[in-house]
Enzyme design. Structure first.
Site, PDB file in Angstrom:
ATOM      1  N   GLY A 126       0.806  -1.211   0.000  1.00  0.00           N
ATOM      2  CA  GLY A 126       0.000   0.000   0.000  1.00  0.00           C
ATOM      3  C   GLY A 126       0.841   1.264   0.000  1.00  0.00           C
ATOM      4  CB  SER A 127      -0.031   4.644   1.188  1.00  0.00           C
ATOM      5  OG  SER A 127      -1.195   4.741   0.398  1.00  0.00           O
ATOM      6  CB  THR A 128       4.473   1.588   3.379  1.00  0.00           C
ATOM      7  OG1 THR A 128       4.287   0.364   2.646  1.00  0.00           O
ATOM      8  CG2 THR A 128       3.589   1.557   4.627  1.00  0.00           C
ATOM      9  CG  PHE A 129       5.749   0.246  -2.431  1.00  0.00           C
ATOM     10  CD1 PHE A 129       6.142  -0.068  -3.722  1.00  0.00           C
ATOM     11  CD2 PHE A 129       6.131  -0.596  -1.407  1.00  0.00           C
ATOM     12  CE1 PHE A 129       6.899  -1.208  -3.988  1.00  0.00           C
ATOM     13  CE2 PHE A 129       6.868  -1.731  -1.657  1.00  0.00           C
ATOM     14  CZ  PHE A 129       7.265  -2.044  -2.946  1.00  0.00           C
ATOM     15  CE  LYS A 130      -0.138   6.551  -2.071  1.00  0.00           C
ATOM     16  NZ  LYS A 130      -1.398   7.036  -1.471  1.00  0.00           N
TER      17      LYS A 130
END
Length: 398
Positions: A126-130
């Site tokens: 999820g958004s941890t990849f951002k």
């Protein structure tokens, strides 16, 4: 025998009836030749054998396990996992995966839900990849902290539409894109950099190869066979690519530690040189900017519930829908929070995963990461950092 019971069981592993290691560090030790020495009669004098010292800090391990158990009960989740990583040398200070098992009764370890979710489970993070997407955009030179990205309308690819969760429906500065966790803005930045450079950047951060540590249990990432514009747009916010949480943590650690990508270790004092995968994976300016953004997110963004007073922590939330029957299900989510502390000079990375948390009255029915994984990580930080010698301070860092 294992006097600690289930403590660090996914790290220790267990032995069979012949006392041969068949999982975890037990297997790693025997695979180094101890089994052959024992069978040859040369490993019977324990006083002459050098002890294997692990990186696990029992105080931190207990704090992580205790808070995760409370979280599973509170949020009615089916599982949870946590990790504490020293970003300066890659040493794993704590690894917890629930449900766990007691290695004194090794049959428990064979149950399907007892896998090591940190090194064996592969998830869309999820958004941890951002954090990686933002670092790539900054490093490319095409974007800076003052850049503005259009997030007013969704991204469309044929019959697929990428929207923001509670989006602002306007142009966003790059820091706003980070703290509002805009899928649209991240997708646009990745598309501007280009699919080939995006794929190469994630590869440079070690997200495409099987991560090998002392633990025999590991998994290969699930990466799309074709990497076009749609894959770039979705991978920019952590969908369409599944990695192990330990692998994702290694990548983010390199973004905040000065650019040193180091394979994690469970062996205390293991030399860094042989474990160094790459140096300079981000520029100094990008590393500074990312630490600033993660701290900003803890002050005013989706990570506010992880803000541990006195520790100037930073972090990034992530919520991903799970695939059920070949389709994404909005009813079943995996939430994650990846935090660093202190954000100005990071020493430790904290990762919390909660599998299928439920919305509560006190979370206003929300089950996204900011309402569960983030506050759980704050509790872990507040218990762990003093034990690690990091004392609170209210003097704002320069």
């Amino acid at each position: 025998t294992y006097p600690g019971g289930s403590a660090a069981s996914h790290v220790l592993g267990f032995v069979n009836v012949d006392s041969a290691g068949i999982a975890g560090i037990e297997k790693w030790i025997d695979d180094q030749g101890l089994r052959e020495l024992r069978e040859a009669g040369f490993a019977t004098d324990r006083a002459a054998l050098k002890a294997v010292e692990l990186t696990i800090d029992q105080r931190v391990q207990h704090a992580v396990a205790d808070e995760l158990r409370k979280a599973v009960t509170r949020f009615k989740a089916i599982a949870a996992a946590g990790l504490v990583l020293d970003v300066t040398n890659g040493e794993v200070l704590a690894l917890v995966s629930l449900p766990d098992f007691d290695p004194n009764f090794s049959a428990e370890a064979l149950m399907a839900d007892r896998i090591n979710r940190i090194s064996v489970g592969t998830y869309e993070m999820g958004s941890t990849f951002k954090a990686m997407t933002t670092a790539m955009a900054l490093d490319s030179g095409a974007f800076g902290l003052r850049s503005v990205i259009d997030a007013s309308v969704p991204l469309r690819f044929g019959n697929m539409t990428i929207r923001d969760y509670r989006g602002q429906k306007r142009a966003l500065t790059l820091p706003e894109a980070f703290v509002y966790s805009s899928n649209i803005a991240m997708g646009r930045m990745a598309l501007e950099v280009g699919p080939e450079r995006h794929r190469a950047y994630l590869g440079k951060l070690g997200q495409f190869d099987r991560l090998v540590t002392e633990l025999p249990e590991n998994a290969k990432p699930i990466v799309p066979a074709k990497w076009g514009e749609l894959t770039t747009a979705t991978a920019a916010f952590g969908h369409g690519i599944a990695v192990t949480p330990l692998q994702a943590s290694m990548g983010v650690a390199a973004l905040v530690n000065g650019g040193l990508l180091t394979s994690p270790t469970f062996s205390k004092g293991a030399p860094i040189g042989p474990r160094t995968i790459s140096k300079g994976v981000v520029s100094e300016e990008t590393g500074d900017a990312l630490r600033f953004l993660m701290r900003l997110n803890a002050e005013v963004g989706s990570a506010k519930n992880a803000n541990a007073p006195g520790y100037f922590v930073g972090g990034k939330t992530g919520t991903s829908e799970k695939v059920v029957g070949g389709r994404y299900s909005s009813e079943r989510v995996l939430t994650a929070f990846m935090g660093i502390g202190p954000a100005d000079t990071p020493r430790y990375l904290f990762l919390t995963l909660i599998d299928e948390p439920q919305g509560l009255t006190e979370t206003y029915g929300f089950r996204t990461s900011g309402w569960n994984a983030a506050p759980v990580t704050r509790e872990i930080m507040e218990r762990s950092l003093p034990a690690l010698g990091v004392l609170p301070s209210w003097d704002r860092p320069a």
